[in-house]
Design a protein around this motif. Structure first.
Motif, PDB file in Angstrom:
ATOM      1  N   MET C   1      51.287  75.760  44.367  1.00 34.03           N
ATOM      2  CA  MET C   1      51.210  76.776  45.423  1.00 34.03           C
ATOM      3  C   MET C   1      51.058  76.107  46.774  1.00 34.03           C
ATOM      4  N   ARG C   2      50.208  75.083  46.806  1.00 33.31           N
ATOM      5  CA  ARG C   2      49.870  74.491  48.095  1.00 33.31           C
ATOM      6  C   ARG C   2      51.077  73.769  48.703  1.00 33.31           C
ATOM      7  N   ASP C   3      51.841  73.017  47.860  1.00 29.42           N
ATOM      8  CA  ASP C   3      52.888  72.177  48.436  1.00 29.42           C
ATOM      9  C   ASP C   3      54.077  72.976  48.932  1.00 29.42           C
ATOM     10  N   ILE C   4      54.202  74.238  48.520  1.00 27.57           N
ATOM     11  CA  ILE C   4      55.249  75.067  49.122  1.00 27.57           C
ATOM     12  C   ILE C   4      54.937  75.280  50.594  1.00 27.57           C
ATOM     13  N   TYR C   5      53.656  75.543  50.865  1.00 25.71           N
ATOM     14  CA  TYR C   5      53.289  75.881  52.237  1.00 25.71           C
ATOM     15  C   TYR C   5      53.174  74.649  53.120  1.00 25.71           C
ATOM     16  N   GLU C   6      53.072  73.477  52.516  1.00 26.22           N
ATOM     17  CA  GLU C   6      53.011  72.262  53.318  1.00 26.22           C
ATOM     18  C   GLU C   6      54.234  72.119  54.212  1.00 26.22           C
ATOM     19  N   HIS C   7      55.406  72.514  53.672  1.00 27.88           N
ATOM     20  CA  HIS C   7      56.640  72.324  54.430  1.00 27.88           C
ATOM     21  C   HIS C   7      57.200  73.645  54.929  1.00 27.88           C
ATOM     22  N   SER C   8      56.368  74.659  55.032  1.00 33.77           N
ATOM     23  CA  SER C   8      56.871  75.958  55.494  1.00 33.77           C
ATOM     24  C   SER C   8      56.820  76.002  57.019  1.00 33.77           C
ATOM     25  N   ALA C   9      56.961  77.190  57.564  1.00 33.77           N
ATOM     26  CA  ALA C   9      57.199  77.354  59.002  1.00 33.77           C
ATOM     27  C   ALA C   9      56.145  76.673  59.871  1.00 33.77           C
ATOM     28  N   GLY C  10      54.920  76.555  59.386  1.00 34.27           N
ATOM     29  CA  GLY C  10      53.873  75.988  60.209  1.00 34.27           C
ATOM     30  C   GLY C  10      54.119  74.547  60.599  1.00 34.27           C
ATOM     31  N   GLU C  11      54.880  73.818  59.789  1.00 31.99           N
ATOM     32  CA  GLU C  11      55.105  72.409  60.081  1.00 31.99           C
ATOM     33  C   GLU C  11      56.456  72.166  60.745  1.00 31.99           C
ATOM     34  N   ASP C  12      57.106  73.222  61.200  1.00 30.02           N
ATOM     35  CA  ASP C  12      58.477  73.074  61.677  1.00 30.02           C
ATOM     36  C   ASP C  12      58.520  72.442  63.059  1.00 30.02           C
ATOM     37  N   LEU C  13      59.483  71.550  63.269  1.00 26.57           N
ATOM     38  CA  LEU C  13      59.586  70.814  64.529  1.00 26.57           C
ATOM     39  C   LEU C  13      59.947  71.755  65.672  1.00 26.57           C
ATOM     40  N   ILE C  14      60.880  72.701  65.394  1.00 24.91           N
ATOM     41  CA  ILE C  14      61.331  73.597  66.464  1.00 24.91           C
ATOM     42  C   ILE C  14      60.174  74.450  66.944  1.00 24.91           C
ATOM     43  N   ILE C  15      59.414  74.986  65.971  1.00 25.11           N
ATOM     44  CA  ILE C  15      58.292  75.861  66.357  1.00 25.11           C
ATOM     45  C   ILE C  15      57.253  75.081  67.140  1.00 25.11           C
ATOM     46  N   LYS C  16      56.925  73.873  66.638  1.00 21.78           N
ATOM     47  CA  LYS C  16      55.906  73.081  67.325  1.00 21.78           C
ATOM     48  C   LYS C  16      56.325  72.760  68.753  1.00 21.78           C
ATOM     49  N   THR C  17      57.601  72.316  68.910  1.00 16.47           N
ATOM     50  CA  THR C  17      58.039  71.915  70.252  1.00 16.47           C
ATOM     51  C   THR C  17      58.074  73.100  71.194  1.00 16.47           C
ATOM     52  N   SER C  18      58.612  74.233  70.706  1.00 11.97           N
ATOM     53  CA  SER C  18      58.723  75.376  71.614  1.00 11.97           C
ATOM     54  C   SER C  18      57.346  75.927  71.970  1.00 11.97           C
ATOM     55  N   VAL C  19      56.399  75.882  71.011  1.00 11.28           N
ATOM     56  CA  VAL C  19      55.052  76.343  71.346  1.00 11.28           C
ATOM     57  C   VAL C  19      54.411  75.417  72.358  1.00 11.28           C
ATOM     58  N   ARG C  20      54.640  74.097  72.184  1.00 11.11           N
ATOM     59  CA  ARG C  20      54.046  73.159  73.133  1.00 11.11           C
ATOM     60  C   ARG C  20      54.588  73.389  74.538  1.00 11.11           C
ATOM     61  N   LEU C  21      55.898  73.753  74.617  1.00 10.73           N
ATOM     62  CA  LEU C  21      56.465  74.039  75.936  1.00 10.73           C
ATOM     63  C   LEU C  21      55.984  75.379  76.481  1.00 10.73           C
ATOM     64  N   LEU C  22      55.770  76.353  75.581  1.00 11.91           N
ATOM     65  CA  LEU C  22      55.474  77.715  76.036  1.00 11.91           C
ATOM     66  C   LEU C  22      54.025  77.890  76.487  1.00 11.91           C
ATOM     67  N   VAL C  23      53.101  77.173  75.823  1.00 13.49           N
ATOM     68  CA  VAL C  23      51.681  77.473  76.040  1.00 13.49           C
ATOM     69  C   VAL C  23      51.246  77.366  77.504  1.00 13.49           C
ATOM     70  N   PRO C  24      51.668  76.321  78.267  1.00 11.54           N
ATOM     71  CA  PRO C  24      51.254  76.301  79.675  1.00 11.54           C
ATOM     72  C   PRO C  24      51.737  77.508  80.459  1.00 11.54           C
ATOM     73  N   PHE C  25      52.968  77.961  80.167  1.00  9.19           N
ATOM     74  CA  PHE C  25      53.475  79.109  80.912  1.00  9.19           C
ATOM     75  C   PHE C  25      52.739  80.387  80.527  1.00  9.19           C
ATOM     76  N   ILE C  26      52.368  80.510  79.256  1.00  8.53           N
ATOM     77  CA  ILE C  26      51.603  81.692  78.850  1.00  8.53           C
ATOM     78  C   ILE C  26      50.252  81.702  79.555  1.00  8.53           C
ATOM     79  N   GLN C  27      49.623  80.521  79.631  1.00 13.80           N
ATOM     80  CA  GLN C  27      48.314  80.466  80.301  1.00 13.80           C
ATOM     81  C   GLN C  27      48.448  80.764  81.787  1.00 13.80           C
ATOM     82  N   LEU C  28      49.534  80.248  82.400  1.00 12.12           N
ATOM     83  CA  LEU C  28      49.760  80.528  83.821  1.00 12.12           C
ATOM     84  C   LEU C  28      49.969  82.020  84.035  1.00 12.12           C
ATOM     85  N   PHE C  29      50.730  82.634  83.129  1.00  7.34           N
ATOM     86  CA  PHE C  29      50.973  84.072  83.248  1.00  7.34           C
ATOM     87  C   PHE C  29      49.680  84.860  83.061  1.00  7.34           C
ATOM     88  N   GLY C  30      48.823  84.387  82.151  1.00  7.20           N
ATOM     89  CA  GLY C  30      47.547  85.072  81.953  1.00  7.20           C
ATOM     90  C   GLY C  30      46.684  85.007  83.207  1.00  7.20           C
TER      91      GLY C  30
END
Lengths: 92, 129, 155
Positions: C1-30
């Motif tokens: 069960m565990r190893d399925i989730y190891e490589h699921s969406a949470g570890e995805d490169l696209i998600i990580k990179t886009s979140v890293r780019l988005l977070v400063p702008f979200i904070q600025l908007f807040g």
């Protein structure tokens, strides 16, 4: 049990729908809710506080007590969640 | 008959809120799962928020943000701006709703940890043993 | 069960990179929503929720440890208390300087800006306090509920 809940729900809904008979129509500018206090807010809030957003003026100034205890409410909610859930990992 | 239909059409907004409230109320008292009860409470709350916001609507009224120079000159007309008071009250009510939902979810997690289930009858059985 | 989730969406490169780019702008908007609440829709509650959402997004895309590197539990508790203290402190100070509780015009004796400008500025101070508290409580609720109280690893 389910039937009892359904009957209670329908009775409450019917009572509330009967109550709407005396309510003002949708978008009526002369509704009681819009004629007592809010004209004062709309017309005088900018003069009294220099804030064009009337919602912010009412929230922060005229109803400051309300907003303060609002903050206290979410503060208490955070404390309640921490005290209800908090535990160490090795307890399992 | 004509007058009843006219009455309903003029106040259709209240009918929507009453139907939403009935859905939430039924979920609160009729369902046996505690999470479903919580969702019912949220629906109930949404219907009340919509009701309050709709009492502030004026036909042809703009948003409650006025022009500063008009406001200083005192030429803002109350009929051209929607009632800001229900908006303020519901802004605070939404935040209270989030707090209540958070605390309720925490208590549900604790109940699940204690009894292993979120069904009302099963919890009652386990309490009585 | 565990190893399925190891490589699921949470570890995805696209998600990580886009979140890293988005977070400063979200904070600025807040911050913009909090500060610009006098002139546009916004204010302490809304801006605080947006600021909290930035940290929750960080915790969702990476893991809870990463979000706790940017806002530690201690800083979170500090912000919670600071926000409530700012609000009640502004009210108490205006009471000390001769007005009623939360009557910001009395603060004119402290810094002479004019009583009406002090109403505007007092609302701003109060909104900042509300924003701090709402932000940290939202993050705290997410941390506690998603990890069921252990605050170490969640979703």
């Amino acid at each position: 049990m389910k039937h009892l809940a359904l009957i209670a729900t329908l009775a409450t809904g019917a009572l509330l729908l009967y109550g709407t008979k005396d309510f003002p129509a949708w978008g009526d500018p002369q509704a009681p809710a819009s004629t007592y206090l809010s004209p004062h807010y709309i017309e005088d809030a900018v003069e009294e506080t220099h804030v064009p957003n009337i919602v912010t003026a009412v929230l922060g100034d005229y109803r400051g007590y309300d907003t303060m205890f609002e903050t206290v409410v979410i503060y208490c909610a955070g404390m309640a969640v921490v005290s209800v859930l908090s535990r160490k990992r090795e307890e399992e | 008959m004509e007058s009843i239909v006219g009455e309903i059409v003029a106040k259709y907004n209240y009918w929507i809120y009453v139907v939403l409230m009935m859905i939430g109320f039924y979920a609160m008292i009729g369902k046996r799962n505690l999470v479903k009860k919580l969702l019912g409470m949220n629906i109930f709350q949404t219907s009340i928020i919509l009701f309050f916001v709709s009492t502030g609507v004026k036909k042809g009224g703009g948003i409650p943000i006025v022009d500063k120079y008009q406001g200083l000159a005192g030429t803002v007309e109350a009929a051209s701006t929607v009632n800001p008071l229900p908006h303020v009250l519901m802004l605070t009510a939404i935040v209270v709703g989030v707090s209540v939902t958070g605390v309720a979810l925490a208590v549900l997690q604790r109940i699940y940890r204690e009894y292993g289930t979120l069904e009302e009858d099963e919890i009652l059985e386990k309490i009585q043993r | 069960m565990r190893d399925i989730y190891e490589h699921s969406a949470g570890e995805d490169l696209i998600i990580k990179t886009s979140v890293r780019l988005l977070v400063p702008f979200i904070q600025l908007f807040g911050l913009y929503v909090i500060v610009h609440g006098h002139y546009s829709p916004g204010g302490g509650f809304q801006g605080g929720v947006i600021l909290g959402a930035a940290f929750i997004l960080l915790a969702l895309a990476y893991d809870m440890k990463t979000s706790q590197e940017y806002m530690t539990i201690r800083v979170n508790a500090l912000f919670t208390n600071l926000g409530a203290a700012i609000f009640i402190g502004v009210g108490a100070v205006s009471a000390i300087f001769g007005g009623l509780f939360l009557d910001y015009a009395a603060l004119n004796k402290l810094i002479p800006l004019g009583p009406i400008e002090w109403h505007s500025f007092g609302i701003f101070l109060v909104e900042v306090g509300v924003g701090f508290t709402v932000m940290s409580i939202m993050v705290l609720l997410y941390w506690n509920l998603s990890s069921s109280g252990t605050l170490d690893e969640g979703l």
